[in-house]
Enzyme design. Sequence first.
Site, PDB file in Angstrom:
ATOM      1  N   GLY A  36      41.603  43.159  41.235  1.00  7.37           N
ATOM      2  CA  GLY A  36      40.157  43.376  41.084  1.00  7.37           C
ATOM      3  C   GLY A  36      39.838  44.868  41.100  1.00  7.37           C
ATOM      4  N   HIS A  37      40.421  45.595  42.079  1.00  7.77           N
ATOM      5  CA  HIS A  37      40.204  47.046  42.123  1.00  7.77           C
ATOM      6  C   HIS A  37      40.736  47.692  40.844  1.00  7.77           C
ATOM      7  CE1 HIS A  37      40.480  46.279  46.620  1.00  7.77           C
ATOM      8  NE2 HIS A  37      39.347  46.925  46.522  1.00  7.77           N
ATOM      9  N   GLU A 150      31.253  42.784  41.576  1.00 11.41           N
ATOM     10  CA  GLU A 150      30.109  41.904  41.861  1.00 11.41           C
ATOM     11  C   GLU A 150      30.400  40.858  42.929  1.00 11.41           C
ATOM     12  OE1 GLU A 150      28.718  40.434  38.066  1.00 11.41           O
ATOM     13  OE2 GLU A 150      27.103  41.932  38.114  1.00 11.41           O
ATOM     14  N   ASP A 152      30.748  41.699  45.850  1.00  8.54           N
ATOM     15  CA  ASP A 152      29.783  42.243  46.814  1.00  8.54           C
ATOM     16  C   ASP A 152      28.466  42.506  46.084  1.00  8.54           C
ATOM     17  OD1 ASP A 152      31.555  42.525  49.187  1.00  8.54           O
ATOM     18  OD2 ASP A 152      32.674  43.769  47.792  1.00  8.54           O
ATOM     19  N   LEU A 186      39.194  37.479  44.136  1.00  4.87           N
ATOM     20  CA  LEU A 186      40.152  38.433  44.693  1.00  4.87           C
ATOM     21  C   LEU A 186      39.468  39.273  45.768  1.00  4.87           C
ATOM     22  CD1 LEU A 186      42.229  39.786  41.662  1.00  4.87           C
ATOM     23  CD2 LEU A 186      42.622  37.798  43.099  1.00  4.87           C
TER      24      LEU A 186
END
Length: 287
Positions: A36-37, A150, A152, A186
């Site tokens: 994801g990062h 997204e 968060d 993730l």
Amino acid sequence: MKVCNSIKEFKDFRLSRYQKENSLGFVPTMGALHAGHLSLVQKALSENDHVAVSIFVNPIQFNKTSDLTAYPRTLKSDLRMLEEVMGLDDVVFTPENGEMYPEPIQTQYDFGELANVMEGEHRPGHFNGVGIVVNRLFRIVEPDSAYFGEKDFQQVAIIRRLIEIESLAVKIVPCPILREPGGLALSSRNLRLTRTDRKNASNIFKILQNTRKKISSGQDINSLSVEIRESLNKLPDFAVEYVTFADENKLQPILQLNNLAIEKSNIRCFIAVTVGNVRLIDNLSMY
Ligand code: PAF
């Protein structure tokens, strides 16, 4: 790829390597990097001349010391992952606590109603801590754009508000949630799940998808919330913290769909659940 531990080193690198007209994309992280990062980093790389990533486990955004202590720290493998995708002139900023917080912290942000619900309500002080660190990072890194996942979703709204409060000229780029093949969003916290918990946690996304179907076939939000809670709480070691339907802009909870002045297309369902001692969040647009 350059790694800088101090603000001075980072600023010197930025000054010596980047031209004024070059754009800088920024991905702030707390490490324990996953795909994801990396998708945020890839997007930043594709849209900017240079990219900066920060890795800093921000102590002041944790409202529980146990959560801060248990947060995974995997700097070596994080740097290896970044090395694979970042170029020679890209930079990773890895400050220590004393570098970020040399003096006691006084700031108290007023994010208004955005911070009174969901994560704000259940993690007192969390968004203030996020606001303080992101403001500091933005002032050190001076990016043109910053990339946030997204998962968060509420954090993205808070950071947009922070930009207004602090009059910062940073473009916020929200990026879609990446999921494991089973659907689990993730998250660095997934590393702490047992194999069984991880498998069970894929139900969070399945339930969100079913909820979307049920909403479009007319089921009311109250009974849906009860159903979601019941199905999740039935799973071993699962405890639901909140199930909230909210509009995507103001993030205010929606209790009924009829007589609403908002577009249905703006509704999102947000879930927070603890699995054992690991706290997971997820969300999905309902239309
Ligand atoms: O989303 C995160 O990982 C953190 O909240 C952030 C934005 C890096 C601030 O510490």
